[in-house]
Design a protein around this motif. Structure first.
Motif: not given
Length: 371
Positions: A153-161, A174-175, A83-96
């Motif tokens: 390369v998206k994995d660094v900040a993929g969730g941002f618009f 970005i992703k 299982v993943g133990l993720v919270w605040g994943e860089t491909n999900a968090i964003n400016q909004v």
């Protein structure tokens, strides 16, 4: 969620049914995992912020359990749950939304729930939720910076618009543009051949069952090489992917993709070069290159590595989309303690025929500890 419970019920009984009379033989349970947390700074060209305690999508935090037992005639049985133990994943968090919305989690919590039967001369058969044959093909890398820098390369900040130059945010991230076309984990059957002359082949077929909006069927085939000669070390892989069926209640035509990556290391100088390429039917293509250098005992803890990379994406069929990204990464390993410290800075330059966009910048630093 009902699909998840069906999976759990099936595989909870599978090990007992598979082992039968072999339960009295030698068996073992192993716990493994990793914690990967960091701090992300992101600037979309008009606004910037710092996001503490993020989980890097390049190598998410996870916890797994394996059960192994030998069978007759040289076969080995294994059951695996992860299982993943993720919270605040860089491909999900964003400016909004910040960290809100599924706690900023872009990945399904269930990563693997599978059984396998392996034989040194006949290969390995997998059944259950797990990696497709082409999973990892785009990440063949000898640089030692791949914990934070690679073709994805998206994995660094993929969730941002992305932000338009008029100040408004787009509805794509970005992703959505900086893709690698790599496969993921599905409910599948898979077969891996034994390694022969440093070569192995894989086949898989399955379906997405954890994402309600994706009901497509998937199949892929991959070849991998890992070897060397003299002062040189080589690693590479290539795969063909097929997908078809319903996606988000809409029927999607059958789609083929080709992906490949390779890495070469000159052991005396410790310089390395990594390349990757992918192309998708009726869509675009990307190319990626990384040059790196490794130092042993530069600091008295283990390997130190640095790399500079470049990513290019083009899709002329969809508004002439073009993406460029340059990244610099540094990693320090702590071998005895089983953790590594990393830092990267990366830009995202995107353009298409519909609008003008600001360049985005991301800085990510963190620690990954494995156990």
């Amino acid at each position: 969620m009902s699909r998840v419970w069906v999976l759990c019920g099936f595989f909870g009984a599978a090990p007992i049914a598979a082992l039968g009379d072999e339960l009295d033989k030698k068996q073992g349970i192993d716990l493994y995992g990793q914690i990967n947390r960091g701090i992300l700074f992101f600037d979309d060209g008009a606004d910037s912020d710092v996001y503490p305690f993020v989980d890097s999508s390049k190598s998410v935090s996870r916890l797994g359990l394996t059960y192994d037992a030998p069978l007759s005639n040289g076969w080995q049985f294994q059951a695996r749950g992860e299982v993943g133990l993720v919270w605040g994943e860089t491909n999900a968090i964003n400016q909004v939304d910040g960290f809100s919305g599924s706690f900023g989690n872009a990945s399904e919590p269930l990563r693997k729930l599978e059984i396998s039967f392996s034989h040194p001369e006949r290969g390995t058969f997998f059944l259950g939720q797990g990696a497709m044959a082409s999973d990892g093909v785009t990440g063949q890398d000898l640089s030692l910076t791949n914990v934070v820098a690679g073709a994805a390369v998206k994995d660094v900040a993929g969730g941002f618009f992305f932000r338009r130059t008029d100040g408004t945010l787009t509805n794509f991230r970005i992703k959505d543009r900086f893709r690698t076309l790599g496969s993921s984990r599905r409910l599948r059957v898979r077969y891996d051949t034994p390694v022969n002359n440093n070569l192995s082949f894989s086949l898989a077929a399955g379906r997405e069952v954890l994402e309600d909006r994706d009901g497509r069927y998937y199949a892929d085939a991959a070849v991998r090489y890992d070897g060397g000669q003299g002062d040189w070390r080589y690693r590479g892989a290539a795969a063909i992917r097929w997908a078809g069926g319903y996606d988000n209640t809409q029927f999607r035509p059958k789609q083929l993709s080709f992906i490949a990556s390779g890495s070469i290391l000159h052991k005396p100088s410790r310089y390395n070069l990594t390349l990757a390429y992918g192309i998708e039917q009726n869509s675009g293509y990307y190319a990626y290159a990384k040059i790196g250098r490794r130092w042993y005992n530069f600091l008295p803890y283990g390997w130190t590595a640095a790399s500079l990379d470049y990513y290019y994406y083009e899709d002329p069929r969809h508004n002439n989309q073009v993406g460029n990204s340059i990244g610099l990464a540094v990693v320090q390993q702590f071998k005895k303690q089983k953790f590594e410290i990393y830092a990267t800075i990366r830009n995202y330059d995107y353009d298409d025929d519909t609008a003008d966009y600001f360049d985005s910048y991301a800085v990510l630093t963190g620690i990954r500890w494995r156990f």
